[in-house]
Design an enzyme around this catalytic site. Structure first.
Site, PDB file in Angstrom:
ATOM      1  N   ASP A  12      20.956 -39.555 -62.149  1.00 44.63           N
ATOM      2  CA  ASP A  12      19.988 -39.482 -63.256  1.00 44.63           C
ATOM      3  C   ASP A  12      19.711 -38.031 -63.654  1.00 44.63           C
ATOM      4  O   ASP A  12      20.016 -37.105 -62.903  1.00 44.63           O
ATOM      5  CB  ASP A  12      18.669 -40.133 -62.823  1.00 44.63           C
ATOM      6  CG  ASP A  12      18.814 -41.628 -62.641  1.00 44.63           C
ATOM      7  OD1 ASP A  12      19.636 -42.230 -63.352  1.00 44.63           O
ATOM      8  OD2 ASP A  12      18.109 -42.188 -61.776  1.00 44.63           O
ATOM      9  N   LYS A  66      20.158 -50.175 -67.146  1.00 46.10           N
ATOM     10  CA  LYS A  66      21.459 -49.766 -66.604  1.00 46.10           C
ATOM     11  C   LYS A  66      22.586 -50.148 -67.561  1.00 46.10           C
ATOM     12  O   LYS A  66      22.666 -51.291 -68.005  1.00 46.10           O
ATOM     13  CB  LYS A  66      21.673 -50.419 -65.247  1.00 46.10           C
ATOM     14  CG  LYS A  66      20.683 -49.884 -64.243  1.00 46.10           C
ATOM     15  CD  LYS A  66      20.696 -50.627 -62.957  1.00 46.10           C
ATOM     16  CE  LYS A  66      19.493 -50.266 -62.113  1.00 46.10           C
ATOM     17  NZ  LYS A  66      18.231 -50.799 -62.647  1.00 46.10           N
ATOM     18  N   ARG A  99      10.248 -53.572 -67.302  1.00 42.45           N
ATOM     19  CA  ARG A  99      11.197 -53.185 -68.356  1.00 42.45           C
ATOM     20  C   ARG A  99      11.956 -54.401 -68.886  1.00 42.45           C
ATOM     21  O   ARG A  99      12.204 -54.520 -70.071  1.00 42.45           O
ATOM     22  CB  ARG A  99      12.156 -52.154 -67.770  1.00 42.45           C
ATOM     23  CG  ARG A  99      13.214 -51.676 -68.723  1.00 42.45           C
ATOM     24  CD  ARG A  99      13.903 -50.437 -68.183  1.00 42.45           C
ATOM     25  NE  ARG A  99      12.984 -49.325 -68.050  1.00 42.45           N
ATOM     26  CZ  ARG A  99      13.067 -48.405 -67.085  1.00 42.45           C
ATOM     27  NH1 ARG A  99      14.017 -48.461 -66.199  1.00 42.45           N
ATOM     28  NH2 ARG A  99      12.195 -47.415 -67.037  1.00 42.45           N
ATOM     29  N   TYR A 100      12.354 -55.267 -68.005  1.00 45.87           N
ATOM     30  CA  TYR A 100      13.073 -56.494 -68.394  1.00 45.87           C
ATOM     31  C   TYR A 100      12.089 -57.645 -68.333  1.00 45.87           C
ATOM     32  O   TYR A 100      11.187 -57.657 -67.493  1.00 45.87           O
ATOM     33  CB  TYR A 100      14.220 -56.765 -67.420  1.00 45.87           C
ATOM     34  CG  TYR A 100      15.194 -55.622 -67.272  1.00 45.87           C
ATOM     35  CD1 TYR A 100      16.205 -55.420 -68.209  1.00 45.87           C
ATOM     36  CD2 TYR A 100      15.108 -54.750 -66.200  1.00 45.87           C
ATOM     37  CE1 TYR A 100      17.094 -54.376 -68.071  1.00 45.87           C
ATOM     38  CE2 TYR A 100      16.006 -53.700 -66.060  1.00 45.87           C
ATOM     39  CZ  TYR A 100      16.999 -53.524 -66.995  1.00 45.87           C
ATOM     40  OH  TYR A 100      17.880 -52.487 -66.849  1.00 45.87           O
ATOM     41  N   ASP A 131      21.986 -45.193 -65.566  1.00 46.11           N
ATOM     42  CA  ASP A 131      20.637 -45.697 -65.875  1.00 46.11           C
ATOM     43  C   ASP A 131      20.190 -44.895 -67.098  1.00 46.11           C
ATOM     44  O   ASP A 131      20.001 -43.676 -67.013  1.00 46.11           O
ATOM     45  CB  ASP A 131      19.702 -45.469 -64.676  1.00 46.11           C
ATOM     46  CG  ASP A 131      18.734 -46.621 -64.505  1.00 46.11           C
ATOM     47  OD1 ASP A 131      18.506 -47.337 -65.500  1.00 46.11           O
ATOM     48  OD2 ASP A 131      18.205 -46.799 -63.396  1.00 46.11           O
ATOM     49  N   CYS A 137      15.222 -37.447 -50.015  1.00 49.18           N
ATOM     50  CA  CYS A 137      16.566 -37.128 -50.498  1.00 49.18           C
ATOM     51  C   CYS A 137      16.422 -36.108 -51.621  1.00 49.18           C
ATOM     52  O   CYS A 137      15.608 -36.285 -52.531  1.00 49.18           O
ATOM     53  CB  CYS A 137      17.232 -38.394 -51.024  1.00 49.18           C
ATOM     54  SG  CYS A 137      17.136 -39.764 -49.853  1.00 49.18           S
ATOM     55  N   CYS A 150       8.912 -41.908 -47.470  1.00 51.93           N
ATOM     56  CA  CYS A 150      10.280 -42.327 -47.142  1.00 51.93           C
ATOM     57  C   CYS A 150      10.652 -41.826 -45.758  1.00 51.93           C
ATOM     58  O   CYS A 150      10.000 -40.923 -45.219  1.00 51.93           O
ATOM     59  CB  CYS A 150      11.284 -41.747 -48.135  1.00 51.93           C
ATOM     60  SG  CYS A 150      10.976 -42.230 -49.833  1.00 51.93           S
ATOM     61  N   ARG A 204      11.727 -59.486 -64.717  1.00 53.86           N
ATOM     62  CA  ARG A 204      11.741 -58.713 -63.476  1.00 53.86           C
ATOM     63  C   ARG A 204      10.762 -57.560 -63.533  1.00 53.86           C
ATOM     64  O   ARG A 204      10.575 -56.979 -64.598  1.00 53.86           O
ATOM     65  CB  ARG A 204      13.131 -58.067 -63.278  1.00 53.86           C
ATOM     66  CG  ARG A 204      14.127 -58.939 -62.620  1.00 53.86           C
ATOM     67  CD  ARG A 204      15.511 -58.425 -62.933  1.00 53.86           C
ATOM     68  NE  ARG A 204      15.841 -58.684 -64.316  1.00 53.86           N
ATOM     69  CZ  ARG A 204      16.730 -57.996 -65.022  1.00 53.86           C
ATOM     70  NH1 ARG A 204      17.358 -56.996 -64.490  1.00 53.86           N
ATOM     71  NH2 ARG A 204      16.974 -58.327 -66.277  1.00 53.86           N
ATOM     72  N   ARG A 242      12.863 -40.271 -58.042  1.00 56.96           N
ATOM     73  CA  ARG A 242      11.380 -40.213 -58.044  1.00 56.96           C
ATOM     74  C   ARG A 242      10.879 -38.985 -57.286  1.00 56.96           C
ATOM     75  O   ARG A 242       9.871 -39.036 -56.581  1.00 56.96           O
ATOM     76  CB  ARG A 242      10.807 -41.503 -57.454  1.00 56.96           C
ATOM     77  CG  ARG A 242      11.198 -42.702 -58.262  1.00 56.96           C
ATOM     78  CD  ARG A 242      10.327 -43.932 -58.065  1.00 56.96           C
ATOM     79  NE  ARG A 242      10.956 -45.006 -58.802  1.00 56.96           N
ATOM     80  CZ  ARG A 242      11.585 -46.043 -58.235  1.00 56.96           C
ATOM     81  NH1 ARG A 242      11.601 -46.167 -56.928  1.00 56.96           N
ATOM     82  NH2 ARG A 242      12.189 -46.946 -58.982  1.00 56.96           N
ATOM     83  N   CYS A 260      16.631 -37.359 -55.312  1.00 60.76           N
ATOM     84  CA  CYS A 260      15.864 -38.580 -55.634  1.00 60.76           C
ATOM     85  C   CYS A 260      15.393 -38.630 -57.094  1.00 60.76           C
ATOM     86  O   CYS A 260      14.864 -37.652 -57.627  1.00 60.76           O
ATOM     87  CB  CYS A 260      14.654 -38.656 -54.718  1.00 60.76           C
ATOM     88  SG  CYS A 260      13.637 -40.101 -55.033  1.00 60.76           S
TER      89      CYS A 260
HETATM   90  S1  SF4 Z   1      16.266 -41.824 -52.780  1.00 58.95           S
HETATM   91 FE1  SF4 Z   1      14.112 -41.239 -53.116  1.00 58.95          FE
HETATM   92  S2  SF4 Z   1      12.960 -43.122 -52.821  1.00 58.95           S
HETATM   93 FE2  SF4 Z   1      14.985 -43.437 -51.903  1.00 58.95          FE
HETATM   94  S3  SF4 Z   1      14.742 -42.858 -49.731  1.00 58.95           S
HETATM   95 FE3  SF4 Z   1      15.480 -41.060 -50.806  1.00 58.95          FE
HETATM   96  S4  SF4 Z   1      13.610 -39.969 -51.352  1.00 58.95           S
HETATM   97 FE4  SF4 Z   1      12.995 -42.009 -50.860  1.00 58.95          FE
END
Ligand code: SF4
Length: 515
Positions: A274, A317, A93-94, A310, A110, A106, A97, A115, A113
Site C-alpha cells: 500500500d 481490492k 466498505r462492502y 488495495d 511490522c 501486535c 462485510r 496501519r 504495516c
Molecule cells: S502488519 Fe501491522 S497489524 Fe499486522 S501484525 Fe504487523 S504491525 Fe500488526
C-alpha cells in the site's frame, strides 16, 4: 532461556521496544530512535531469534529504518479506512462485510504495516466500549453477514477478552461467518494454545487469516501453531505482502507458497504494498510483481493466490493477477493427487499408504461424490495423513443437503482444508445468482471455492466479476478455461508515471508506476 521456549506473555514482556534493549543484541543505528518515536518498535525474542544476519528478510520486516521518515509520497491512511468508518474502529466498505478493529497491539510492529498510523501507539488503544459500539452497529444491520476481526492483532487480547467479543458477535443471527486476521501464527506462535483453540472452535464457521512473508518464518513453532489451528477445524488462509528486499523473488515466493500448502494454509492474497507513509522503501514496481507472479509454480489441485492492489482511496481490492498456466506436476514436487469417486475406508487407506510410501509430502483428494457413510473411521484415517486436502465438485446450492453438510463438517473437524471446483454448466449454474448462493453456502461450511471451470472465457468472467465486491476475496475462485488460468485485467491505463485501475464498481483509481 531462548525466546522460543518462553510463553507468549513472557515473550511480549521481553520484547525489544527501545534503543537500550536493542543495543543488547545489535549496534544501534544512528537516528533509529527518531524512527521509533514516530513508529513504535516491538520485536519479541521469538521473532528476533529468526534473524540470521543484518538486513535479511526478518530484519527488514522488524528493524526501524531511517527511510521510514524519508517517504514524501505515502499517506497515513491510504485505504481511507477512517473515512469508511461509520463508528470508530469499524470499517464498512462492502455491503455484506465489515472490518472490526479490536486491538492496536501486535506481536511485533511490522515496518511495512498499512496501519502504521495506529499500531502500538499507547494513545490509540482500542477500548472495550468502542468495540461494543461496533458490535451494536453490526447488530442493527441485517445485510452484514461476514465480520473480519482485526487490529493490530486480535490474538493479543487475552482469551477472556476475545471470548467476550466473539460471544456477542455469535449471537447476532445475520452474522454467518467470523474471520480473525492475525500475524500471531507467524510472529508469536506460542500464543496458539490449547485453551485458545478450545475457545475459538465454539464459534464456527470461523476462519483465521494469517500473514507470512518469507520462508524464514517457517519454524517448528510456526508449523506447530498452524497445525494446531487446522486440527481445530479452523480454515487457515494467508495474505502476503510483496516487499522489496524481503520476498520480491520467484524462488522466495515459490518456497513461501509451498511452505504454506505444507502447513495447510491457503495462500489467497499477494498484495502490492500500500501507499502507506513510511513504507516507500518496501514498494515494488507493479510490472515486476506481475512478472514474478507469472513465473510462480501453482498446482491444479491446490489453492493459488490472487495478486491484488488495495485501491488507494478505499476502492477495495483490485486483482492484477496475470494470465498464467499450471506447471507440469513433476515427481520432486511430492504432491500427490488421488482421484476418488467416493471414500471407502479400505480403498482410501491403501491409496493413502501408497501415496506416503511413494514420498508424498502433500496429498490432495479430488472427491467425486460426498456420501454419508456414517463411517467415523474415515475421519480418523484422514487425520493420520496430514497435510491432506479434499477438493469437492459441488456446483449448485441444491447439492448442499443436510447429509452433505454433515459430512463436510466432519472433514473440516478432521482438520482437512476443503476446496470446491465448480464446473459451469449451461442451464444448471450459469446464472450469477446461483453461484453466489453456492459460494455463500460453501463459506458457511468452511469450504473455499478454488476454481471455476468454464468452456467460454466470457461466460466465466461474467460470473467471476459478479462475485467481486459481493463476497470476501477468499471466496472468489480462479477461472480456468482449458489449461489456462484466466484473470480479468483491471489495469485500464499505464503511463510512465501511473497505473489506472478499475474496481468492482467501475470506479478508477491511481497507483504510481515505479518502473
Ligand atoms: S502488519 Fe501491522 S497489524 Fe499486522 S501484525 Fe504487523 S504491525 Fe500488526
Amino acid at each position: 532461556m531462548s525466546g522460543k521456549e518462553m510463553d507468549w506473555g513472557t515473550l511480549l514482556r521481553e520484547s525489544v521496544a527501545n534503543m537500550r534493549q536493542l543495543s543488547l543484541y545489535y549496534p544501534v543505528e544512528k537516528d533509529a530512535a527518531k524512527v521509533t518515536r514516530k513508529y513504535p518498535m516491538r520485536i519479541n525474542p521469538y521473532y528476533l531469534s529468526l534473524i540470521k544476519e543484518r538486513e535479511d528478510a526478518i530484519w527488514k520486516q522488524s528493524m526501524p529504518d531511517i527511510m521510514e521518515l524519508e517517504d514524501e509520497e505515502g499517506v497515513p491512511d491510504p485505504l481511507h479506512e477512517e473515512k469508511d468508518s461509520p463508528v470508530s474502529g469499524l470499517v464498512h466498505r462492502y455491503p455484506d462485510r465489515v472490518l472490526l478493529l479490536v486491538s492496536n497491539r501486535c506481536a511485533m510492529y511490522c515496518r511495512f504495516c498499512t496501519r502504521k498510523r495506529r499500531v502500538g501507539d499507547p494513545f490509540k488503544r482500542i477500548k472495550k466500549e468502542q468495540v461494543l459500539q461496533g458490535i451494536e452497529y453490526i447488530r442493527e444491520r441485517e445485510e452484514i453477514r461476514d465480520v473480519l476481526i482485526s487490529g493490530g492483532d486480535p490474538l493479543l487480547l487475552n482469551d477472556d477478552e476475545l471470548a467476550f467479543f466473539l460471544e456477542r458477535l455469535k449471537k447476532i443471527k445475520h452474522v454467518e461467518v467470523l474471520r480473525i486476521g492475525t500475524r500471531v501464527p507467524c510472529a508469536l506462535p506460542q500464543r496458539i494454545t490449547d485453551a485458545l483453540l478450545s475457545l475459538l472452535r465454539r464459534y464456527h464457521p470461523l476462519y483465521i487469516n494469517t500473514h507470512f512473508n518469507h520462508p524464514g518464518e517457517f519454524t517448528e513453532e510456526s508449523r506447530k501453531a498452524c497445525s494446531m489451528i487446522a486440527d481445530a477445524g479452523i480454515p487457515l488462509g494467508d495474505q502476503t505482502v510483496l516487499l522489496k528486499g524481503v520476498n520480491d523473488s520467484v524462488d522466495v515466493m515459490n518456497a513461501l507458497i509451498r511452505g504454506l500448502w505444507s502447513m495447510r494454509v491457503t495462500p489467497y492474497y499477494i498484495y502490492q504494498a500500500d501507499l502507506t507513509k513510511g513504507t516507500k522503501h518496501f514498494r515494488t514496481d507493479v510490472d515486476e510483481g506481475i512478472e514474478i507472479f507469472k513465473r510462480l509454480k501453482f498446482h491444479p489441485s491446490l489453492p493459488m493466490p490472487h495478486f491484488v492492489i488495495d485501491a488507494p482511496g478505499g476502492g477495495g481490492k483490485i486483482p492484477i493477477t496475470p494470465e498464467c498456466r499450471f506447471y507440469d506436476v513433476i515427481n520432486e514436487e511430492v504432491i500427490v493427487t488421488l482421484n476418488l469417486k467416493s471414500l471407502e475406508y479400505n480403498k482410501l487407506k491403501s491409496e493413502l499408504e501408497d501415496a506416503r510410501d511413494n514420498g508424498a509430502a502433500i496429498i490432495v483428494i479430488e472427491l467425486g461424490e460426498i456420501e454419508d457413510k456414517e463411517d467415523k473411521g474415515i475421519y480418523e484415517l484422514l487425520k493420520q495423513y496430514h497435510p491432506i486436502y479434499i477438493n469437492m465438485h459441488l456446483k449448485h446450492p441444491d447439492e448442499l443437503t443436510e447429509d452433505v453438510k454433515r459430512v463436510v463438517s466432519m472433514f473440516s473437524d478432521a482438520g482437512v482444508p476443503l476446496g470446491d471446483r465448480i464446473n459451469l454448466i449451461e442451464g444448471v449454474n450459469d446464472d450469477p445468482r446461483v453461484i453466489k448462493e453456492l459460494v455463500h453456502g460453501l463459506l458457511k461450511l468452511r469450504v473455499k471455492p478454488y476454481y471455476l471451470h468454464a468452456d467460454s472465457e466470457e461466460e466465466g468472467l461474467t460470473i467471476i466479476n459478479s462475485l467481486r465486491g459481493f463476497t470476501s476475496g477468499m471466496a472468489v475462485p480462479h477461472l480456468i478455461v482449458g489449461d489456462k488460468i484466466i484473470c480479468p485485467n483491471h489495469i485500464v491505463e499505464k503511463t510512465s508515471e501511473k497505473i489506472m485501475l478499475k474496481n468492482y464498481q467501475g470506479m478508477t483509481f491511481e497507483y504510481p508506476n515505479y518502473s
